[in-house]
Design an enzyme around this catalytic site. Sequence first.
Site, PDB file in Angstrom:
ATOM      1  N   SER A 109       0.848  -1.184   0.000  1.00 56.20           N
ATOM      2  CA  SER A 109       0.000   0.000   0.000  1.00 56.20           C
ATOM      3  C   SER A 109       0.885   1.235   0.000  1.00 56.20           C
ATOM      4  O   SER A 109       2.044   1.189   0.434  1.00 56.20           O
ATOM      5  CB  SER A 109      -0.899   0.013   1.250  1.00 56.20           C
ATOM      6  OG  SER A 109      -1.530   1.262   1.429  1.00 56.20           O
ATOM      7  N   TYR A 123      -2.082  -0.744  10.489  1.00 51.47           N
ATOM      8  CA  TYR A 123      -2.202  -1.038   9.068  1.00 51.47           C
ATOM      9  C   TYR A 123      -0.966  -0.580   8.297  1.00 51.47           C
ATOM     10  O   TYR A 123      -0.390  -1.338   7.510  1.00 51.47           O
ATOM     11  CB  TYR A 123      -3.445  -0.360   8.489  1.00 51.47           C
ATOM     12  CG  TYR A 123      -3.579  -0.566   6.994  1.00 51.47           C
ATOM     13  CD1 TYR A 123      -3.984  -1.793   6.483  1.00 51.47           C
ATOM     14  CD2 TYR A 123      -3.288   0.462   6.099  1.00 51.47           C
ATOM     15  CE1 TYR A 123      -4.103  -1.999   5.117  1.00 51.47           C
ATOM     16  CE2 TYR A 123      -3.405   0.268   4.728  1.00 51.47           C
ATOM     17  CZ  TYR A 123      -3.811  -0.965   4.249  1.00 51.47           C
ATOM     18  OH  TYR A 123      -3.902  -1.163   2.899  1.00 51.47           O
TER      19      TYR A 123
END
Length: 268
Positions: A150, A163
């Site tokens: 990501s 995350y």
Amino acid sequence: MLALTTMLTLPTFAFMTSTVLITGASSGLGEEFATRFAARGENVVLVARRADRLEALARRIEADHGVTATVVAMDLGVPGVGAALRTTLAEKGITPTSLINNAGFGTHGRFADEDPERVAAEIALNVSALVDLTQAFLANLTGALINVASTAAYQPTPNMAVYGATKAFVLNFTEALAFEYRSSPLKVLALSPGPTRTEFFDVVGSKDAAVGNFQTSEQVVSTALRALDSRRTPASVVSGLSNKISAGSVRLAPRGLATVISGRLLKA
């Protein structure tokens, strides 16, 4: 018109493989990966928890592309998942030779306020399962290994602390593997999308977690396939021009400043 568009956009990279294993295949990027690899004649193994969605996708893929689509409904966030899935597939006579680790989810909010069980599940799926699955199948991979990271991997992410840290792990882990396998036929790639129009933010529960311009699943998967098609596949790629610029800028900025900016953007 649809058939013509598909024909014109097919990647040119030819895999020396027959079966692609895709996790998180019931929707979003996983579904798009499955469809695109099937369109080039690859058999696919679809893994996620939602059996009904997997079965519907498998039927559509087999009807549209004439390949075999195998469904495995499984919770990946449990210890020993790599060996368990390998055994399940071996019993079906399947040895995947490409792997796409796409399964994962995020949480948003101050770390102190987060549910400990939810955080543990996030780490188990985003990190532990990815490593376990990679190690379980790596010996037979001769096509591609794609791990979905990501743009959150490129700087600390206050209000998405766990995350961002899991995706930083995925990015570094995959780039290290790419170096280790640089002389082998296997193409190893870390794919870093920015915000994408999938169910990700429904699971997160907040659009405040979205930083940057939204892309579609088709655009993100096309980025990965172009990287695989290239003469020399990079160890990692960021999807979207603005996301690439942002990720590159972060690496040049003082780390403290990058954290401040990230924290303000990812407001709780």
